[in-house]
Structure formats: structure tokens, C-alpha cells
Write a protein that holds these residues in place. Sequence first.
Motif, PDB file in Angstrom:
ATOM      1  N   PHE A  52       8.576  -0.784  -0.573  1.00 25.49           N
ATOM      2  CA  PHE A  52       7.239  -1.068  -0.059  1.00 25.49           C
ATOM      3  C   PHE A  52       6.221  -1.082  -1.189  1.00 25.49           C
ATOM      4  CE2 PHE A  52       3.244   1.089   1.231  1.00 25.49           C
ATOM      5  CZ  PHE A  52       2.650   0.007   1.865  1.00 25.49           C
ATOM      6  N   PHE A  53       6.291  -0.117  -2.095  1.00 24.61           N
ATOM      7  CA  PHE A  53       5.331  -0.063  -3.192  1.00 24.61           C
ATOM      8  C   PHE A  53       5.565  -1.200  -4.187  1.00 24.61           C
ATOM      9  CE2 PHE A  53       5.327   4.232  -1.479  1.00 24.61           C
ATOM     10  CZ  PHE A  53       3.966   4.425  -1.310  1.00 24.61           C
ATOM     11  N   GLU A  54       6.806  -1.649  -4.318  1.00 22.93           N
ATOM     12  CA  GLU A  54       7.061  -2.832  -5.145  1.00 22.93           C
ATOM     13  C   GLU A  54       6.391  -4.064  -4.539  1.00 22.93           C
ATOM     14  OE1 GLU A  54      11.353  -1.874  -7.173  1.00 22.93           O
ATOM     15  OE2 GLU A  54      11.363  -2.601  -5.127  1.00 22.93           O
ATOM     16  N   LEU A  55       6.409  -4.161  -3.218  1.00 31.50           N
ATOM     17  CA  LEU A  55       5.725  -5.270  -2.556  1.00 31.50           C
ATOM     18  C   LEU A  55       4.221  -5.219  -2.812  1.00 31.50           C
ATOM     19  CD1 LEU A  55       7.684  -5.234   0.807  1.00 31.50           C
ATOM     20  CD2 LEU A  55       7.638  -7.140  -0.814  1.00 31.50           C
ATOM     21  N   LEU A  56       3.632  -4.024  -2.729  1.00 30.65           N
ATOM     22  CA  LEU A  56       2.210  -3.887  -3.036  1.00 30.65           C
ATOM     23  C   LEU A  56       1.929  -4.328  -4.466  1.00 30.65           C
ATOM     24  CD1 LEU A  56       1.093  -0.484  -1.445  1.00 30.65           C
ATOM     25  CD2 LEU A  56       1.046  -2.770  -0.442  1.00 30.65           C
ATOM     26  N   GLN A  57       2.767  -3.898  -5.386  1.00 31.58           N
ATOM     27  CA  GLN A  57       2.581  -4.263  -6.784  1.00 31.58           C
ATOM     28  C   GLN A  57       2.606  -5.785  -6.964  1.00 31.58           C
ATOM     29  OE1 GLN A  57       5.952  -3.538  -9.288  1.00 31.58           O
ATOM     30  NE2 GLN A  57       4.720  -3.060 -11.081  1.00 31.58           N
ATOM     31  N   ARG A 114      -3.355   3.329   5.401  1.00 33.19           N
ATOM     32  CA  ARG A 114      -4.236   2.637   6.348  1.00 33.19           C
ATOM     33  C   ARG A 114      -5.697   2.816   5.933  1.00 33.19           C
ATOM     34  NH1 ARG A 114      -2.574   4.796  10.678  1.00 33.19           N
ATOM     35  NH2 ARG A 114      -1.439   3.095  11.689  1.00 33.19           N
ATOM     36  N   ALA A 115      -6.055   4.033   5.527  1.00 34.37           N
ATOM     37  CA  ALA A 115      -7.442   4.312   5.136  1.00 34.37           C
ATOM     38  C   ALA A 115      -7.850   3.489   3.914  1.00 34.37           C
ATOM     39  CB  ALA A 115      -7.618   5.803   4.860  1.00 34.37           C
ATOM     40  N   GLU A 116      -6.915   3.230   3.016  1.00 32.81           N
ATOM     41  CA  GLU A 116      -7.231   2.450   1.809  1.00 32.81           C
ATOM     42  C   GLU A 116      -7.158   0.945   2.042  1.00 32.81           C
ATOM     43  OE1 GLU A 116      -6.377   3.397  -2.065  1.00 32.81           O
ATOM     44  OE2 GLU A 116      -5.800   5.475  -1.731  1.00 32.81           O
ATOM     45  N   GLY A 117      -6.633   0.543   3.199  1.00 34.96           N
ATOM     46  CA  GLY A 117      -6.561  -0.881   3.499  1.00 34.96           C
ATOM     47  C   GLY A 117      -5.603  -1.654   2.629  1.00 34.96           C
ATOM     48  N   LEU A 118      -4.469  -1.026   2.260  1.00 31.59           N
ATOM     49  CA  LEU A 118      -3.517  -1.678   1.364  1.00 31.59           C
ATOM     50  C   LEU A 118      -2.404  -2.400   2.103  1.00 31.59           C
ATOM     51  CD1 LEU A 118      -3.172   1.085  -1.369  1.00 31.59           C
ATOM     52  CD2 LEU A 118      -4.660  -0.912  -1.360  1.00 31.59           C
ATOM     53  N   ALA A 119      -2.200  -2.079   3.371  1.00 35.55           N
ATOM     54  CA  ALA A 119      -1.166  -2.717   4.184  1.00 35.55           C
ATOM     55  C   ALA A 119      -1.523  -2.505   5.645  1.00 35.55           C
ATOM     56  CB  ALA A 119       0.211  -2.120   3.873  1.00 35.55           C
ATOM     57  N   TRP A 120      -0.899  -3.271   6.500  1.00 33.54           N
ATOM     58  CA  TRP A 120      -1.024  -3.038   7.928  1.00 33.54           C
ATOM     59  C   TRP A 120       0.089  -2.088   8.353  1.00 33.54           C
ATOM     60  CZ3 TRP A 120      -2.553  -8.105  11.004  1.00 33.54           C
ATOM     61  CH2 TRP A 120      -3.822  -8.492  10.580  1.00 33.54           C
ATOM     62  N   ILE A 121      -0.273  -1.055   9.095  1.00 32.38           N
ATOM     63  CA  ILE A 121       0.652   0.017   9.453  1.00 32.38           C
ATOM     64  C   ILE A 121       1.067  -0.145  10.911  1.00 32.38           C
ATOM     65  CG2 ILE A 121       1.050   2.497   9.417  1.00 32.38           C
ATOM     66  CD1 ILE A 121       0.219   1.248   6.700  1.00 32.38           C
ATOM     67  N   ALA A 122       2.372  -0.186  11.150  1.00 33.18           N
ATOM     68  CA  ALA A 122       2.902  -0.362  12.500  1.00 33.18           C
ATOM     69  C   ALA A 122       3.588   0.913  12.986  1.00 33.18           C
ATOM     70  CB  ALA A 122       3.887  -1.529  12.529  1.00 33.18           C
ATOM     71  N   ARG A 123       3.733   1.021  14.315  1.00 31.80           N
ATOM     72  CA  ARG A 123       4.382   2.189  14.912  1.00 31.80           C
ATOM     73  C   ARG A 123       5.903   2.110  14.775  1.00 31.80           C
ATOM     74  NH1 ARG A 123       0.853   0.413  18.690  1.00 31.80           N
ATOM     75  NH2 ARG A 123       2.567  -0.479  19.928  1.00 31.80           N
ATOM     76  N   ASP A 124       6.440   0.916  14.948  1.00 25.62           N
ATOM     77  CA  ASP A 124       7.888   0.715  14.937  1.00 25.62           C
ATOM     78  C   ASP A 124       8.153  -0.764  14.668  1.00 25.62           C
ATOM     79  OD1 ASP A 124       7.315  -0.607  17.350  1.00 25.62           O
ATOM     80  OD2 ASP A 124       7.781   1.161  18.541  1.00 25.62           O
ATOM     81  N   ARG A 182      -6.427  -6.094  -2.852  1.00 24.00           N
ATOM     82  CA  ARG A 182      -6.587  -4.637  -2.918  1.00 24.00           C
ATOM     83  C   ARG A 182      -5.329  -3.968  -3.455  1.00 24.00           C
ATOM     84  NH1 ARG A 182      -9.663  -5.272   2.005  1.00 24.00           N
ATOM     85  NH2 ARG A 182      -7.782  -4.947   3.259  1.00 24.00           N
ATOM     86  N   ALA A 183      -4.161  -4.436  -3.015  1.00 27.33           N
ATOM     87  CA  ALA A 183      -2.911  -3.822  -3.453  1.00 27.33           C
ATOM     88  C   ALA A 183      -2.709  -3.989  -4.953  1.00 27.33           C
ATOM     89  CB  ALA A 183      -1.738  -4.421  -2.682  1.00 27.33           C
ATOM     90  N   LEU A 192      -2.503  -0.788  -8.006  1.00 29.24           N
ATOM     91  CA  LEU A 192      -1.317  -0.444  -8.786  1.00 29.24           C
ATOM     92  C   LEU A 192      -1.466  -1.012 -10.190  1.00 29.24           C
ATOM     93  CD1 LEU A 192      -0.308  -0.279  -5.723  1.00 29.24           C
ATOM     94  CD2 LEU A 192       1.949  -0.338  -6.745  1.00 29.24           C
ATOM     95  N   GLY A 193      -1.802  -0.144 -11.128  1.00 30.34           N
ATOM     96  CA  GLY A 193      -2.054  -0.581 -12.486  1.00 30.34           C
ATOM     97  C   GLY A 193      -0.925  -0.247 -13.437  1.00 30.34           C
TER      98      GLY A 193
END
Length: 338
Positions: free
Chosen positions: A247-252, A275-285, A309-310, A314-315
Motif C-alpha cells: 500500500f505504501f509503495e502505491l502511495l509512493q 483518512r485524516a491526511e487524505g492520502l487514500a480512500w479507506i474502506a471497511r471491507d 498528496r501521496a 513520501l520523500g
Amino acid sequence: MTLRVLLACHAGQGVGLGHLMRSLVVARALRRRLGADVQLIIQSEPLRREDLAAFPHQFVAPDVDLGQALDTQRQAMAAEVIALDLHPQRPPADLATRLQQWRAAGCQLITVDGLLAHRPSLDLIFLPSFRFVPPPDLPAGAPIRFGWDCLLLEPLPEGHRRPEGREVLVLTGGSDATGLGRDWPGLLDQQLPEDARLHWVTGPFSPRPVLPAAPRIAAFEEHVAPAGLGPLMRQASFAVTVFGVSFFELLQHGVPTVVFSPYGGKDQPELDALRAEGLAWIARDHLDATQQLARLMADAPAAAALSQRAQARLGRPGGDHLADAIAQLTRSTCPRAS
């Protein structure tokens, strides 16, 4: 004089590839920045991976004493640094004794992502996480480093930009531990836009998914145990994934992503922070993730904002950060834990 570093990690059925992938990031950073001699011990069934060929390595069967294997290799290579990235449920039974012996032999001891109870016997705890809440019983000892610059991700090629298009990458982890492949491919085929081109990754320890026989969407391609996810991530316009290292590789990579955790509530604090940072959409399942992905693919401004934003968040690569911390330790500028 060449620094000698022994890395150890878990992989395999029920564990996945996250620990191994992080260890390879560390190994490459140590070689690139310090010119270190790096060797790996992997407790797992044997794996065929091209990226492992770059480093001396050995596999230790799951039922073999990992502590003894580490000590034998430590002595054989005269290791100065031992770094452990172990599954929290599978440490060697005699780890506390081994750590004391390795310290007495002059080794610098580092753990990646855990083993907090052993903090008094360590020189550094490096958490590849953007957040850390100390447990109330955390003992004193080694410094703990964490933050966005501690994520152990491979540096991106120069000039990478998120491609426009309808390529969708779907990741369920190295072993699909919760059996998402049984019904999720069909749901994605039913609910995504018809012009979606879906790339489903089947991990090396995953059962084969039940794919639609005659897909409704434009394309539905399965990638079985690819040597690395980088090429797929670089071509992805969108992604949906379980929470984990990838997941973090995808953000990068700046891929607009829907993420969820199928593992109960253990990842909820991290997901709430994301979710608070607005870096991805968060789902329940995975059901909610499918619906959110369809909405994201229809909202170009939201997707572009997630991507920007993502990538801004990630720098500096975490592998470089850890390599520099190890260099500090070996120069004795960082006091040993007591």
C-alpha cells in the motif's frame, strides 16, 4: 574496511513477502550508501526471486532453529551488525539469550518493525511506520525511530509520473490470507466501469483466484507471483489493496488507492490516520472497497488530489535513513542501550 551486515527475516505461507521485501530494500541501501557486505537468512520455504540473486542468502526451514542458524552465519562471516525483521508471532524461542550473546561478541543489534520487549538488549529499533504509540509497558533501552521517512520503500526511477488511463491494480497480499480471491474478482467485474482494465496479482503463497470466465470489463489479467510489483505500479492508474507494505509503495508511486484491512481491527488506528491526511480512500471491507473504487474512477479531480498528496508525503527513502543510522552506530556516535 567493509562493514559486514547479517539480515534475517521471515517469509512464506501465512507470513507473505513484506518482511523479505523490506529486508531487500535495506540490503540494497546498505550496499549503495555504505558499500557493505550484506548477507540474508530467510526463514521460509525456498523462493525463486531474481532480486535475491544479488546477495548471498540462505533459506531456513520453518521448523529449524532460526537462532542457531543466525549464530552459525554470524560467526562464519564475522558480522558486525545483525538486523532482524521478524514476524511478531515467530521469533526464536531463545532470542533473549541470543541477543545477549551477540552483544557480548560486539555486534550492533537492530530490529525492524517490532521486538519492543527486547529493547534493553538492542542498539536501535527502526519502525517502518508513520505512527507509533508506545505501549504502557515499554522498557527503556535502544532509541526508536519512526515516521514517514522510515518507510522501507525502493527509490522511484527519476521522472516518474502517474499514467492516465483505466489500468486498475488489485493486491491481496503475498498469501491472500483471508481468501479474497474466492468472490472478489467477480464483484470487481460486476461493479467497475466497463472500460476498466484490471490487473489481479496472485501472490506466491496465494490460492488461485476464481476469475470471471467471460469478463464484462475491458480486460481482466492475472499476474502470478511477479518478480516485483514496480512495473505494475508504474503503469497503474488506480489501485485497490489490503493494508500492508505494498500500500505504501502505491502511495509512493502516486497511484490513487482504495485500501482496507481484512484482518479485524488491528490496523484501524493507521487507517484512521491515513483518512485524516487524505492520502487514500479507506474502506471497511472488500465489498465497500469495490464500490469506493468505482466512485474514485469516476472522479478525476479526487484521484488527482490523492496522487499529489501521496507523492508529496513520501520523500526520502527509508532505506537510506536506516543505512545512515547504522553508519552512525558503527562509528560509535550513538550510545549503546543499557
